[in-house]
Design a protein around this motif. Structure first.
Motif, PDB file in Angstrom:
ATOM      1  N   THR A  92      54.343  30.306  38.119  1.00  0.00           N
ATOM      2  CA  THR A  92      53.376  29.287  37.725  1.00  0.00           C
ATOM      3  C   THR A  92      52.554  28.795  38.909  1.00  0.00           C
ATOM      4  O   THR A  92      51.496  28.215  38.722  1.00  0.00           O
ATOM      5  N   SER A 213      50.219  27.075  34.623  1.00  0.00           N
ATOM      6  CA  SER A 213      49.180  27.887  35.227  1.00  0.00           C
ATOM      7  C   SER A 213      48.025  27.976  34.248  1.00  0.00           C
ATOM      8  O   SER A 213      48.232  28.128  33.048  1.00  0.00           O
ATOM      9  N   ALA A 214      46.821  27.878  34.739  1.00  0.00           N
ATOM     10  CA  ALA A 214      45.667  27.924  33.858  1.00  0.00           C
ATOM     11  C   ALA A 214      44.830  29.150  34.177  1.00  0.00           C
ATOM     12  O   ALA A 214      44.896  29.678  35.278  1.00  0.00           O
ATOM     13  N   SER A 215      44.075  29.570  33.218  1.00  0.00           N
ATOM     14  CA  SER A 215      43.250  30.750  33.421  1.00  0.00           C
ATOM     15  C   SER A 215      41.779  30.395  33.297  1.00  0.00           C
ATOM     16  O   SER A 215      41.377  29.687  32.384  1.00  0.00           O
ATOM     17  N   ARG A 216      41.004  30.867  34.255  1.00  0.00           N
ATOM     18  CA  ARG A 216      39.560  30.660  34.199  1.00  0.00           C
ATOM     19  C   ARG A 216      38.868  31.928  34.667  1.00  0.00           C
ATOM     20  O   ARG A 216      39.517  32.838  35.164  1.00  0.00           O
ATOM     21  N   GLN A 217      37.569  31.922  34.585  1.00  0.00           N
ATOM     22  CA  GLN A 217      36.845  33.146  34.911  1.00  0.00           C
ATOM     23  C   GLN A 217      36.827  33.458  36.402  1.00  0.00           C
ATOM     24  O   GLN A 217      36.875  34.606  36.804  1.00  0.00           O
ATOM     25  N   ASP A 218      36.781  32.390  37.218  1.00  0.00           N
ATOM     26  CA  ASP A 218      36.692  32.585  38.660  1.00  0.00           C
ATOM     27  C   ASP A 218      37.964  33.253  39.174  1.00  0.00           C
ATOM     28  O   ASP A 218      39.033  32.670  39.146  1.00  0.00           O
ATOM     29  N   GLN A 219      37.839  34.472  39.668  1.00  0.00           N
ATOM     30  CA  GLN A 219      39.067  35.201  39.971  1.00  0.00           C
ATOM     31  C   GLN A 219      39.641  34.889  41.347  1.00  0.00           C
ATOM     32  O   GLN A 219      40.756  35.292  41.639  1.00  0.00           O
ATOM     33  N   ASN A 220      38.910  34.181  42.192  1.00  0.00           N
ATOM     34  CA  ASN A 220      39.461  33.870  43.509  1.00  0.00           C
ATOM     35  C   ASN A 220      39.999  32.450  43.613  1.00  0.00           C
ATOM     36  O   ASN A 220      40.316  31.979  44.692  1.00  0.00           O
ATOM     37  N   THR A 221      40.024  31.762  42.486  1.00  0.00           N
ATOM     38  CA  THR A 221      40.576  30.417  42.489  1.00  0.00           C
ATOM     39  C   THR A 221      41.727  30.372  41.517  1.00  0.00           C
ATOM     40  O   THR A 221      41.641  30.913  40.417  1.00  0.00           O
ATOM     41  N   ARG A 222      42.802  29.765  41.953  1.00  0.00           N
ATOM     42  CA  ARG A 222      43.971  29.619  41.096  1.00  0.00           C
ATOM     43  C   ARG A 222      43.887  28.254  40.442  1.00  0.00           C
ATOM     44  O   ARG A 222      43.708  27.248  41.120  1.00  0.00           O
ATOM     45  N   PHE A 224      45.404  25.176  37.857  1.00  0.00           N
ATOM     46  CA  PHE A 224      46.658  24.594  37.360  1.00  0.00           C
ATOM     47  C   PHE A 224      46.350  23.459  36.396  1.00  0.00           C
ATOM     48  O   PHE A 224      45.439  22.669  36.635  1.00  0.00           O
ATOM     49  N   VAL A 244      42.840  25.770  43.371  1.00  0.00           N
ATOM     50  CA  VAL A 244      42.897  26.012  44.815  1.00  0.00           C
ATOM     51  C   VAL A 244      42.127  27.297  45.064  1.00  0.00           C
ATOM     52  O   VAL A 244      42.459  28.346  44.496  1.00  0.00           O
ATOM     53  N   ASN A 245      41.081  27.206  45.877  1.00  0.00           N
ATOM     54  CA  ASN A 245      40.262  28.397  46.086  1.00  0.00           C
ATOM     55  C   ASN A 245      40.828  29.274  47.197  1.00  0.00           C
ATOM     56  O   ASN A 245      41.856  28.968  47.789  1.00  0.00           O
ATOM     57  N   SER A 246      40.141  30.361  47.462  1.00  0.00           N
ATOM     58  CA  SER A 246      40.704  31.342  48.400  1.00  0.00           C
ATOM     59  C   SER A 246      40.666  30.863  49.846  1.00  0.00           C
ATOM     60  O   SER A 246      41.187  31.526  50.731  1.00  0.00           O
TER      61      SER A 246
ATOM     62  N   LEU B 446      43.576  33.466  51.364  1.00  0.00           N
ATOM     63  CA  LEU B 446      44.561  33.058  50.367  1.00  0.00           C
ATOM     64  C   LEU B 446      44.430  33.892  49.082  1.00  0.00           C
ATOM     65  O   LEU B 446      43.369  34.378  48.763  1.00  0.00           O
ATOM     66  N   TRP B 447      45.503  34.002  48.387  1.00  0.00           N
ATOM     67  CA  TRP B 447      45.619  34.723  47.118  1.00  0.00           C
ATOM     68  C   TRP B 447      45.501  36.234  47.295  1.00  0.00           C
ATOM     69  O   TRP B 447      45.383  36.960  46.330  1.00  0.00           O
ATOM     70  N   ARG B 485      43.883  40.144  33.801  1.00  0.00           N
ATOM     71  CA  ARG B 485      42.972  40.441  34.891  1.00  0.00           C
ATOM     72  C   ARG B 485      43.741  41.148  35.994  1.00  0.00           C
ATOM     73  O   ARG B 485      44.887  40.816  36.279  1.00  0.00           O
ATOM     74  N   ARG B 508      46.680  42.569  42.301  1.00  0.00           N
ATOM     75  CA  ARG B 508      47.086  41.219  41.925  1.00  0.00           C
ATOM     76  C   ARG B 508      46.757  41.086  40.452  1.00  0.00           C
ATOM     77  O   ARG B 508      45.597  41.263  40.059  1.00  0.00           O
ATOM     78  N   GLU B 510      47.059  39.153  36.560  1.00  0.00           N
ATOM     79  CA  GLU B 510      47.298  37.907  35.853  1.00  0.00           C
ATOM     80  C   GLU B 510      47.710  38.277  34.441  1.00  0.00           C
ATOM     81  O   GLU B 510      47.001  38.999  33.749  1.00  0.00           O
ATOM     82  N   SER B 514      49.358  33.530  32.053  1.00  0.00           N
ATOM     83  CA  SER B 514      48.769  32.955  33.268  1.00  0.00           C
ATOM     84  C   SER B 514      49.654  33.108  34.495  1.00  0.00           C
ATOM     85  O   SER B 514      49.460  32.419  35.494  1.00  0.00           O
ATOM     86  N   TRP B 516      50.760  34.866  37.790  1.00  0.00           N
ATOM     87  CA  TRP B 516      50.136  35.772  38.760  1.00  0.00           C
ATOM     88  C   TRP B 516      51.217  36.567  39.471  1.00  0.00           C
ATOM     89  O   TRP B 516      52.171  35.991  39.998  1.00  0.00           O
ATOM     90  N   ASP B 535      53.793  32.279  43.291  1.00  0.00           N
ATOM     91  CA  ASP B 535      54.417  31.111  42.697  1.00  0.00           C
ATOM     92  C   ASP B 535      53.867  29.854  43.357  1.00  0.00           C
ATOM     93  O   ASP B 535      53.561  29.866  44.516  1.00  0.00           O
TER      94      ASP B 535
END
Lengths: 285, 535
Positions: A92, A213-222, A224, A244-246, B446-447, B485, B508, B510, B514, B516, B535
């Motif tokens: 998560t 955990s939430a899902s959005r279109q922006d793939q480099n940001t996680r 929540f 939280v972005n990259s 990150l990520w 994804r 990576r 998803e 949700s 990862w 996590d």
């Protein structure tokens, strides 16, 4: 006191607030509403002061995220308090969130301690989260007893700014020991727990966030979804979405979704103080 | 490859071989990572406890370059100065046999030599019975017993000229660098006897300083000190009891008093303890209870050694006593013993100046918490073991599981000479992260790497992939889930020199829940693995 929740399951810090809060509220109902509200405010302030008397100072540690701070009393986490992040499912993002929050607690040369029996924390990722690795210490205890003992030692140390630990089961005595240790040391205890186990066990944390955990279109940001499941001295039920972005920076959700949730779930302060056990019951039951 | 057992050697695997080569020779080998720190630690504790034979015990001092014939660049021998001691044991042979038996009781097989000089003793113990040792070890491995084996003991004649016993040995026995040995081999010189005949002047001009020094040490009795592990006399405090005692309280009281005395000495020189050894000599004293004897396996303990290593020098008696108590507790909690304490000694085997050089005038914060964190690390290490209190470090390595390591915070230096007194956390503090935030979008952003890495990677059932090999559906924790994804692939190939080549395509992904995950496809085995969780 609800009959189905035995007294001994309550944390030791709870009874004073229960006893103090219940009697005055009965008197207040006969007075005009505005003065009743003032009285309540004053009482809740007194309770908060009594509850936090053991803590080193009244200064708050920001979570680093303005949206989250807005929902926390005093605009952050209290020094020497414990905070629980509840995991709704695997992967998560609890550890990442905990590390993000710990960043603010370990400024001024303080140390971050990870209790990591499985040796899973991955230092390169921690570095990219902005954690100064030269001030990270990991404990890899062999058993539960060592882990609890180590946690208490670490929390008691004034040089430790934050501790991150995965907690499965925690009995009352151990939890109280940790709480006292944290108050003495003044660091922030960040505990990662399973949401299911946290519902069935009493909690000693000041703040509990339920994380999805939430899902959005922006793939480099996680992203929540956070829900404030418990907050001593504040309102529970707030829901917000943060990312939280990259680059390891907090991002606020652009929609008004968070605000709407917050409005819908607002509870009246009086109701909480009058029946604090009911709120506890909701979490525990 | 640091070491291989006899079975592996029979297949042709030898130390210093590349892992890749060994892998082809012996594909089913059980590989264990070599832990240098643990090796040195156990050698040092063996040396500390071998003080029952001699007051002067040292560990060999390695050079900057590994010696020829050695596969590991680390100390591996212990020196005992037995001047005047042998008669107490009934002669050289009996002493050597006693040492051999004692080492055997500790769980090791030994090769022992007694000679007039350090160099000769080293050469004889390491080289005179090299083939015998190898066959012995193979036998021990096969039969799991040491019976019917002759201990490898070499003793020089007392009247023999110095170093004469080493003449038939190969030149590697002189502790030389590989380059020197290769050069001598090219000249056709393989034995020490041949080397001795060469003119010294010629050697001096053609070879480095080391060769002459070693020749002098081994063959001409040039003085070579044994660097002892234990303390200088004023930092060692010993007390013999008139009557042996089983009482913990008495022992505690004596230790407390000794540590206070030690503190007064240390105060005088402005030092603090970095490593402390407490040694309790035991004696069979009470009438043994039979059940006790049955429980007692192996040899009676002659002495109990309690060691503490500190994170930074300290001369605070309370802290030191507290750390020692933890170890004593562990020993005395095993129940009553009929071995009673006869004498107790405290030695500060390593000390360092107490004051810290403040590196930067404005570096206030890092010095502020130093004492508190040092105390914490000491006490945690004392109870949980030094391997359980670690700090991260990052290596530049493309293979994710090799890109980091956890180092113990209290420990020995690589050469075993002294403990690392330089604080591992005393590195120059980085700038506050908030100043750097967003400034350096570097390669490892990150990520791209998971927060938790699984080791070893877990095999997963990837049910569906598209034509480009991008995952579409996988089984995670028992239930098949769609991959919403996938970011990747990030292809990681490792060099052949690191052993079994890894060819991986990382994604990576998803999941529909949700979650990862970090998964990879092994391109050699054509299977999918879960390597980490975001996590």
């Amino acid at each position: 006191m609800t009959p189905d929740l035995p007294l001994f399951e309550l944390p030791l810090s709870a009874p004073p607030s229960v006893l103090l809060a219940e009697q005055p509220t009965q008197d207040i109902t006969e007075q005009p509403e505005s003065s009743a509200f003032q009285k309540l405010e004053q009482l809740s302030r007194q309770i908060r002061e009594m509850e936090t008397a053991g803590r080193p100072d009244k200064e708050r540690i920001s979570s680093g995220c303005a949206t989250m701070d807005r929902h926390l009393p005093g605009g952050g986490h209290a020094r020497g308090s414990m905070l629980e992040l509840l995991r709704s499912g695997p992967g998560t993002g609890l550890s990442s969130l905990a590390l993000m929050m710990a960043r603010q607690a370990i400024v001024e040369g303080k140390y971050l301690v990870l209790v990591d029996p499985q040796r899973q924390f991955y230092p390169p990722a921690m570095k990219s989260l902005g954690i100064p690795l030269e001030r990270v210490i990991a404990l890899q205890p062999a058993n539960h007893a060592d882990a609890i003992w180590g946690l208490a030692q670490v929390l008691r140390c004034p040089a430790v700014g934050a501790v991150i630990a995965e907690i499965g089961t925690l009995d009352d005595r151990a939890a109280r020991k940790l709480q006292l240790a944290a108050e003495q040391g003044g660091g922030l205890g960040l505990f990662l727990r399973d949401a299911r186990s946290a519902r069935t066990q009493p909690s000693w944390a000041d703040v509990q966030w339920l994380v999805r955990s939430a899902s959005r279109q922006d793939q480099n940001t996680r992203w929540f979804h956070l829900e404030l499941a418990r907050c001593s001295g504040g309102r529970t039920g707030a829901r917000l979405t943060v990312g939280v972005n990259s680059h390891g920076q907090w991002i606020e959700a652009p929609t008004t979704q968070g605000a709407r949730h917050e409005h819908a779930s607002t509870l009246h302060l009086a109701a909480q103080l009058a029946q604090p056990t009911r709120r506890r019951h909701d979490i525990a039951g | 490859m640091s070491a291989a057992n006899a079975t592996a050697r029979a297949l042709g695997v030898v130390p210093q071989m590349q892992l890749a080569q060994a892998d082809t020779l012996c594909p089913n080998a059980h590989l264990i990572e070599h832990d240098l720190q643990a090796d040195i630690e156990s050698l040092c504790s063996l040396a500390e406890s071998s003080q029952c034979f001699s007051p002067i015990v040292g560990i060999e001092q390695i050079d900057t370059q590994p010696w020829a014939g050695r596969s590991l660049h680390q100390p591996q021998s212990i020196f005992l100065d037995i001047t005047g001691i042998a008669p107490l044991f009934g002669g050289d042979i009996k002493l050597a046999a006693a040492v051999h038996q004692w080492v055997l009781d500790q769980g090791y097989w030994s090769s022992i030599a007694i000679a007039n000089s350090v160099g000769t003793a080293w050469a004889l113990s390491n080289y005179s019975r090299r083939s015998q040792i190898a066959t012995d070890l193979a036998k021990i491995e096969k039969t799991q017993s040491t019976q019917s084996l002759i201990p490898a003991i070499t003793i020089t004649e007392p009247n023999e000229p110095i170093g004469a016993a080493t003449y038939p040995l190969p030149i590697e026995a002189l502790r030389l660098e590989q380059s020197t040995v290769t050069k001598l081999h090219r000249l056709g010189i393989r034995k020490i006897a041949q080397l001795v005949e060469l003119p010294r002047a010629g050697l001096a001009s053609r070879f480095n300083e080391q060769l002459l020094q070693r020749i002098d040490q081994t063959l001409h009795n040039r003085y070579e000190p044994i660097l002892t592990l234990h303390a200088s006399p004023e930092l060692a405090i010993e007390e013999s009891l008139e009557h042996p005692t089983p009482l913990r309280t008495t022992i505690d009281a004596i230790i407390t008093e000794q540590i206070h005395r030690l503190k007064r000495v240390l105060d005088g020189i402005g030092h603090g303890v970095v490593r402390l050894v407490c040694r309790i000599e035991m004696e069979l004293n009470a009438i043994p209870i039979e059940s006790d004897i049955e429980n007692q396996s192996g040899q009676p303990p002659v002495a109990r050694i309690f060691q503490i290593g500190l994170y930074q020098p300290s001369n605070e008696p309370k802290h030191l006593i507290w750390l020692l108590q933890g170890q004593l507790d562990a020993h005395y909690s095993k129940g009553p013993s009929h071995y009673w304490a006869r004498s107790i000694s405290i030695q500060a085997t390593l000390t360092a100046p107490l004051t810290w050089q403040q590196s930067d005038l404005f570096d206030r914060h890092s010095t502020m918490h130093r004492d508190a964190i040092a105390k914490l690390v000491d006490s945690l290490s004392a109870r949980m073991g030094r391997g359980a209190v670690v700090a991260p470090s990052i290596q530049r390595d493309p293979q994710p599981e090799l890109a980091y390591s956890w180092r113990p915070l209290t420990g020995w230096r690589k050469d075993g000479k002294t403990q690392e007194t330089k604080r591992k956390l005393a590195r120059a503090p980085k700038r506050n992260f908030s100043e750097q935030q967003g400034l350096e979008p570097d390669a490892d952003e990150l990520w791209r790497r998971p927060i938790r890495l699984l080791h070893p990677p877990k095999k997963i059932d990837m049910q569906q992939v598209d034509q480009d090999g991008v995952p579409l559906r996988m089984v995670y924790q028992g239930s098949p889930l769609a991959v919403v994804r996938a970011t990747g692939p990030e292809r990681i190939d490792t060099g052949w020199w690191q052993g079994a080549t890894q060819q991986r395509d990382y994604f990576r992904i998803e999941l529909s829940t949700s979650t990862w995950l970090w998964v990879y496809r092994d391109r050699r085995e054509k299977t999918w693995f879960l390597h980490g969780e975001f996590d």
